[in-house]
Write a protein that holds these residues in place. Structure first.
Motif, PDB file in Angstrom:
ATOM      1  N   MET A   1      66.610 132.943  31.981  1.00  0.00           N
ATOM      2  CA  MET A   1      66.625 133.259  30.558  1.00  0.00           C
ATOM      3  C   MET A   1      66.976 134.716  30.342  1.00  0.00           C
ATOM      4  N   LYS A   2      67.558 134.950  29.189  1.00  0.00           N
ATOM      5  CA  LYS A   2      67.789 136.306  28.728  1.00  0.00           C
ATOM      6  C   LYS A   2      66.965 136.493  27.457  1.00  0.00           C
ATOM      7  N   LEU A   3      65.890 137.264  27.587  1.00  0.00           N
ATOM      8  CA  LEU A   3      64.986 137.521  26.479  1.00  0.00           C
ATOM      9  C   LEU A   3      65.326 138.874  25.869  1.00  0.00           C
ATOM     10  N   LEU A   4      65.085 139.023  24.584  1.00  0.00           N
ATOM     11  CA  LEU A   4      65.505 140.240  23.897  1.00  0.00           C
ATOM     12  C   LEU A   4      64.647 140.470  22.668  1.00  0.00           C
ATOM     13  N   ARG A   5      64.860 141.626  22.064  1.00  0.00           N
ATOM     14  CA  ARG A   5      64.218 141.970  20.797  1.00  0.00           C
ATOM     15  C   ARG A   5      65.297 142.520  19.876  1.00  0.00           C
ATOM     16  N   TYR A   6      65.295 142.087  18.638  1.00  0.00           N
ATOM     17  CA  TYR A   6      66.381 142.447  17.733  1.00  0.00           C
ATOM     18  C   TYR A   6      65.826 142.829  16.360  1.00  0.00           C
ATOM     19  N   GLY A   7      66.606 143.620  15.641  1.00  0.00           N
ATOM     20  CA  GLY A   7      66.213 143.999  14.296  1.00  0.00           C
ATOM     21  C   GLY A   7      66.037 145.502  14.160  1.00  0.00           C
ATOM     22  N   PRO A   8      65.623 145.960  12.984  1.00  0.00           N
ATOM     23  CA  PRO A   8      65.486 147.394  12.731  1.00  0.00           C
ATOM     24  C   PRO A   8      64.426 148.030  13.630  1.00  0.00           C
ATOM     25  N   GLY A 149      61.060 140.067  35.345  1.00  0.00           N
ATOM     26  CA  GLY A 149      62.510 140.108  35.245  1.00  0.00           C
ATOM     27  C   GLY A 149      63.045 141.507  35.368  1.00  0.00           C
ATOM     28  N   TYR A 150      64.343 141.647  35.044  1.00  0.00           N
ATOM     29  CA  TYR A 150      65.080 142.879  35.288  1.00  0.00           C
ATOM     30  C   TYR A 150      65.906 143.253  34.065  1.00  0.00           C
ATOM     31  N   CYS A 151      66.252 144.544  33.975  1.00  0.00           N
ATOM     32  CA  CYS A 151      67.035 145.016  32.839  1.00  0.00           C
ATOM     33  C   CYS A 151      67.775 146.294  33.222  1.00  0.00           C
ATOM     34  N   VAL A 152      68.645 146.728  32.332  1.00  0.00           N
ATOM     35  CA  VAL A 152      69.369 147.983  32.490  1.00  0.00           C
ATOM     36  C   VAL A 152      68.559 149.103  31.841  1.00  0.00           C
ATOM     37  N   ILE A 153      68.497 150.264  32.520  1.00  0.00           N
ATOM     38  CA  ILE A 153      67.846 151.454  31.963  1.00  0.00           C
ATOM     39  C   ILE A 153      68.768 152.651  32.172  1.00  0.00           C
ATOM     40  N   ASN A 154      68.863 153.506  31.166  1.00  0.00           N
ATOM     41  CA  ASN A 154      69.505 154.807  31.325  1.00  0.00           C
ATOM     42  C   ASN A 154      68.389 155.840  31.385  1.00  0.00           C
ATOM     43  N   ASP A 155      68.183 156.416  32.568  1.00  0.00           N
ATOM     44  CA  ASP A 155      67.161 157.452  32.743  1.00  0.00           C
ATOM     45  C   ASP A 155      67.760 158.788  32.305  1.00  0.00           C
ATOM     46  N   ILE A 181      66.501 150.863  26.990  1.00  0.00           N
ATOM     47  CA  ILE A 181      66.150 149.706  27.824  1.00  0.00           C
ATOM     48  C   ILE A 181      66.799 148.459  27.227  1.00  0.00           C
ATOM     49  N   GLY A 182      67.484 147.678  28.049  1.00  0.00           N
ATOM     50  CA  GLY A 182      68.075 146.428  27.568  1.00  0.00           C
ATOM     51  C   GLY A 182      69.565 146.360  27.904  1.00  0.00           C
ATOM     52  N   PRO A 183      70.297 145.436  27.292  1.00  0.00           N
ATOM     53  CA  PRO A 183      69.968 144.683  26.090  1.00  0.00           C
ATOM     54  C   PRO A 183      69.007 143.507  26.281  1.00  0.00           C
ATOM     55  N   TRP A 184      68.961 142.988  27.505  1.00  0.00           N
ATOM     56  CA  TRP A 184      68.164 141.791  27.750  1.00  0.00           C
ATOM     57  C   TRP A 184      67.181 142.022  28.876  1.00  0.00           C
ATOM     58  N   LEU A 185      66.110 141.266  28.861  1.00  0.00           N
ATOM     59  CA  LEU A 185      65.263 141.077  30.033  1.00  0.00           C
ATOM     60  C   LEU A 185      65.721 139.775  30.671  1.00  0.00           C
ATOM     61  N   VAL A 186      66.338 139.877  31.825  1.00  0.00           N
ATOM     62  CA  VAL A 186      66.820 138.689  32.542  1.00  0.00           C
ATOM     63  C   VAL A 186      65.724 138.262  33.501  1.00  0.00           C
ATOM     64  N   THR A 187      65.224 137.043  33.310  1.00  0.00           N
ATOM     65  CA  THR A 187      64.069 136.605  34.091  1.00  0.00           C
ATOM     66  C   THR A 187      64.419 136.508  35.576  1.00  0.00           C
ATOM     67  N   ALA A 188      63.382 136.683  36.394  1.00  0.00           N
ATOM     68  CA  ALA A 188      63.571 136.833  37.837  1.00  0.00           C
ATOM     69  C   ALA A 188      64.281 135.644  38.473  1.00  0.00           C
ATOM     70  N   ASP A 189      64.108 134.455  37.908  1.00  0.00           N
ATOM     71  CA  ASP A 189      64.751 133.276  38.496  1.00  0.00           C
ATOM     72  C   ASP A 189      66.272 133.341  38.422  1.00  0.00           C
ATOM     73  N   GLU A 190      66.814 134.191  37.532  1.00  0.00           N
ATOM     74  CA  GLU A 190      68.264 134.328  37.406  1.00  0.00           C
ATOM     75  C   GLU A 190      68.812 135.503  38.225  1.00  0.00           C
ATOM     76  N   VAL A 191      67.927 136.195  38.940  1.00  0.00           N
ATOM     77  CA  VAL A 191      68.347 137.322  39.779  1.00  0.00           C
ATOM     78  C   VAL A 191      67.819 137.063  41.189  1.00  0.00           C
ATOM     79  N   PRO A 192      68.515 136.238  41.956  1.00  0.00           N
ATOM     80  CA  PRO A 192      67.991 135.838  43.265  1.00  0.00           C
ATOM     81  C   PRO A 192      67.819 137.000  44.243  1.00  0.00           C
ATOM     82  N   ASP A 193      68.643 138.050  44.110  1.00  0.00           N
ATOM     83  CA  ASP A 193      68.526 139.188  45.018  1.00  0.00           C
ATOM     84  C   ASP A 193      68.729 140.484  44.234  1.00  0.00           C
ATOM     85  N   PRO A 194      67.642 141.144  43.832  1.00  0.00           N
ATOM     86  CA  PRO A 194      67.792 142.393  43.085  1.00  0.00           C
ATOM     87  C   PRO A 194      68.355 143.533  43.926  1.00  0.00           C
TER      88      PRO A 194
END
Length: 282
Positions: A1-8, A149-155, A181-194
């Protein structure tokens, strides 16, 4: 799954990306992509939902950070040996831990503000790890079961504040908007090898970073286990795992961000971010 948060800003709703890339509203199911929703039981409940049964979100709303109510925003420094070299620092024998304040968190495409007096604003694309199952003293062999899960971050970093002003790194890492942080939280089952993910970053169309998580000094499982020796890890805690080489500090001569520059970055399978650098609002 790709979970997210949207809106203002400060009014984000929980959502899910469907197979066609459209946003489906989850607010009738969970209050937020946070806390209990990220436990193994919470993820299983969301995974059982047919996205087609959820309300379709019209238009192209703003993406917020893909995790809400973050309790801890923990970062690992110098976790790629070639980045340590370009920074003029030794490869660490144990993970280097520092923090970003949760007030640094922003959406993946929100503007990054240049703090007052900043002269050395820098970029760092990183793999984000989101904790699902809480724990302390987690064995490395069990660590991946604690990852939601996993996501993109700009430190985003201000190098003068971080390295030249005394004290810890935190003051150069935690300014407002320094944690997209984001755009999505991709659940761990969709990332077999981080440890097999390509990550990259460009500024104004010029690619500066192009690496792979395969070259991390400390992998995800080791990081989760290590951190749990020094703190309890709770559902929704975010860990930023370090950056590959190519940051502004490592250029010859060093190159730093200016107002108007646009950063674009991503990780294969986890999505992309775009941020414009703007003057501080206050």
């Amino acid at each position: 799954m790709k979970l997210l948060r949207y809106g203002p800003i400060d009014h984000e709703k929980p959502g899910m990306l469907d197979a066609d890339g459209a946003i489906r509203d989850l607010s009738g199911v969970v209050g937020d992509i946070a806390g209990d929703a990220l436990t193994p039981e919470g993820i299983a409940t969301l995974a059982a939902i047919d996205p087609a049964t959820l309300p379709l979100v019209d238009g192209t709303p703003r993406y917020g950070a893909c995790v809400g109510a973050v309790g801890k925003f923990i970062c690992i420094g110098l976790n790629y040996s070639d980045h340590a070299a370009e920074s003029g620092m030794d490869v660490p024998k144990e993970p280097v831990i520092f923090n970003k304040w949760t007030s640094a968190i922003c959406g993946p495409d929100d503007a990054v503000e240049m703090p007052r007096g900043s002269t050395k604003l820098d970029w760092e694309v990183e793999l984000g790890v989101v904790i699902g199952k809480p724990g302390r003293y987690i064995d490395e062999a069990d660590a991946m079961a604690h990852v939601a899960g996993y996501c993109v971050i700009n430190d985003v970093s201000e190098r003068e504040y971080q390295l030249e002003r005394g004290g810890t790194w935190d003051k150069g890492k935690g300014c407002d908007t320094f944690g997209p942080i984001g755009p999505w939280l991709v659940t761990a089952d969709e990332v077999p090898d981080p440890q097999a993910l390509r990550l990259w970053l460009e500024v104004d169309g010029h690619k500066y970073q192009d690496g792979t998580t395969a070259t991390m000094v400390f992998g995800v499982a080791e990081i989760v286990s290590y951190l749990s020796r020094f703190m309890s890890l709770q559902s929704g805690d975010v860990i930023s795992t370090g950056t590959p080489p190519g940051v502004g500090l490592g250029q010859k001569p060093p190159k730093y961000l200016a107002v108007g520059n646009v950063m674009r970055l991503g990780i294969d399978g986890l999505g992309e971010q775009t941020q414009r650098v703007v003057e501080s609002r206050a």
